[in-house]
Design an enzyme around this catalytic site. Sequence first.
Site, short mmCIF file in Angstrom:
data_model
loop_
_atom_site.label_atom_id
_atom_site.label_comp_id
_atom_site.label_asym_id
_atom_site.label_seq_id
_atom_site.Cartn_x
_atom_site.Cartn_y
_atom_site.Cartn_z
N ARG A 158 -26.50 -28.81 11.43
CA ARG A 158 -26.83 -29.74 10.99
C ARG A 158 -26.37 -31.09 10.15
NH1 ARG A 158 -30.15 -28.16 5.07
NH2 ARG A 158 -28.60 -30.16 4.88
N HIS A 186 -30.66 -32.38 4.99
CA HIS A 186 -32.53 -31.09 5.14
C HIS A 186 -33.25 -31.76 5.32
CE1 HIS A 186 -35.81 -28.33 4.59
NE2 HIS A 186 -36.16 -29.01 3.40
N TYR A 204 -22.86 -30.58 -1.82
CA TYR A 204 -22.60 -29.43 -1.79
C TYR A 204 -21.79 -29.44 -0.31
CZ TYR A 204 -26.79 -30.05 1.14
OH TYR A 204 -27.85 -30.94 2.70
#
Lengths: 324, 375
Positions: free
Chosen positions: B268, B272, B281
């Site tokens: 990805r 998100h 992160y």
Amino acid sequence: MPVFNIIQAVNDALRIEMRRDSRVVVLGEDVGKFGGVFRATSGLFEEFGGERVIDTPLAEAGIIGTAIGMALYGLKPVPEIQFADFIYPAFDQIVNELAKFRYRSGGQYTAPVVIRTPYGGGIRGGHYHSQSPEAYFAHTPGLKVVIPSNPYDAKGLLLAAIRGEDPVIFMEPKRVYRAAKGEVPEGDYTVPIGEAKVVREGRQVTVLCYGAMVHTVIEAAEKVAADGFDPEIIDLRTLLPLDTEAVLTSVRKTGRAVIAHEAPKTCGYGAELAALIAERALMQLEAPIVRVTGFDTPFPYSLENEYLPSPERVAKAIRDTVRF
Amino acid sequence: MLMTGRQPSSSEDELFSLIEDDGSVAPDGRPPVLSEVDALRLFRALLQVRLVDERMMKLQRQGRLGFYMQSMGEEATHLAVHALRPSDWVFPSYREPGAAFYRGYSLKDFTNQLFGNAEDPIKGRQMPVHHSARSANYVSISSPVGTQIPQAVGMAWAAKISQKDDVALVYFGEGTTSTGQFHVGMNFAGVFKAPCIFLCRNNGYAISTGYQHQTASRSIAVKALAYGMPGVRVDGNDLLAMISATEEAVARARAGDGPTLIEAVTYRRAGHSSSDDPNVYRDPNEPKEWERRDPIERWKRYLVARGIYEEAIESQYRQEIGEEIVAALAHAEKIGPPAVETLFDDVFSEVPVELEGQRQELLALPRYVSPHGGS
């Protein structure tokens, strides 16, 4: 006309509908060869085979999740959750999926699943074989909640539920599964969902109840009638959609309301009934609304008869309300 | 792996891929039969997802769209649906719009859904990206992850009971394999040999949480073993491999041989959702590594190697898609919200008396005007 108990009536309804409509399938834990732990699906496996009477793995979320998928594809699944106490693993599938499919897809997809589940106490079942979780489902838009009290209604309501286009939580009062007997017409008939029934006409007080509690209330009425009291008893039969007219007409006539159910008091279905009456019939009330319910404790084992509303507790509520 | 007496199976451990770096097809591969027309159609479909994402993210950043989720880097996994027939069903999660487009969901419907306007096919009932396309057998999306898995199994199982050979393809991410729904769905499918293809997009992250926080399993594919079905690890950025593996799984399902778990290994590259900042992160260099493995560039190299790529065709596609997006947006933005009375429709097949009462109650009030704009 044959005399059936509720189990036989449910079984008869399933058999009739499975013969009439090949899209109807039954699935759940032990519903196949064994015929269900309460025998409600007895004989169906032999008649319709394992493709339509399906013993599933032991997972309620799987039973309801797959039933939803079957219904999306066009089948009419009637899953059984062995005890209502075991329905919570499927809660997400029921309240977030089943209840919302039609709405969230703008009417593109529907999942008319009828979930049968025995509920209620009085069988020495403790916490996990006695609960009455109807309020959770009545609180969820998109679900119909049906609770019959007798064999005639059980058969007619189940047939109506399976033929309907909406998901239904069909809760069966297991304490009176066999004790409640009555004449049940052979063959096909339906009892409309959303219609309450006056089971005893009376002038003094309306007693609202459903499921096994109807029998407790009738017993209580017989007690108080001997002393000259005259309660009217309404068996709601459907909690959602509620027959509000039947409730309000009766309460406006009697001016008093007692509500009885097994589930805990706080936020139980009785709270909704009390609010409805307060909103729309306050000026006709002669006395405060009284709820006779299970207590706000987990369902107990040894003291279940103290926990459950007894005929005596209901009778006392009737007397107190009338004398208020 | 500690499994006495059993060698790790190649299909569960090795990454199956077909398109080599230079665009040629691996010599010992089993490439699916793909016409030139289809190969180009797939290219256009890949581009469409990318271009739509870019435009919608910009729109979201400009404050013109409430929320968006993009698929950058995972587009090839969407087009596994090339292996399906129109009568098969897709149970999506929220990151496979390409699967809907490829099965006929229009950009206009897609855009109207994002805006929740009066022409939204689902009547403004859900957040952006929760599409539903009945005519494409693309099932309504919900946000809680994994619930679609047992549902897909039920649909597939129903097809079997109805003696039809339709199959289900269900999408989910690797984070969803942690849920009970994944276990329950895989288990039911295994027991009943449901014709269901489980397609896990292992994109490395569930919002901020990495693979190793979801499972101690050495792969997702290996989990298939415990459910009595084949599991394959496929290079999720290799569209040819995705189609090949899916075709194989579909053929097995249609033949009555049951379900398959496909782990599409991908990444990805974006956040998100539009609410997310992945730089918090993960190392910002990590996505850059995966840019080199971009599925669209890879498909382009495949087309070049097949001798059917033309720059003019790509420009034409880009222009057509761009114009379509502009037109869909111009339209969607000027359509107002759904009529107030529709709030009460579709709860049940018919509106119950009490609900009708609530509708009348709302209609009798002055119309609510949001201080935040919109409806």
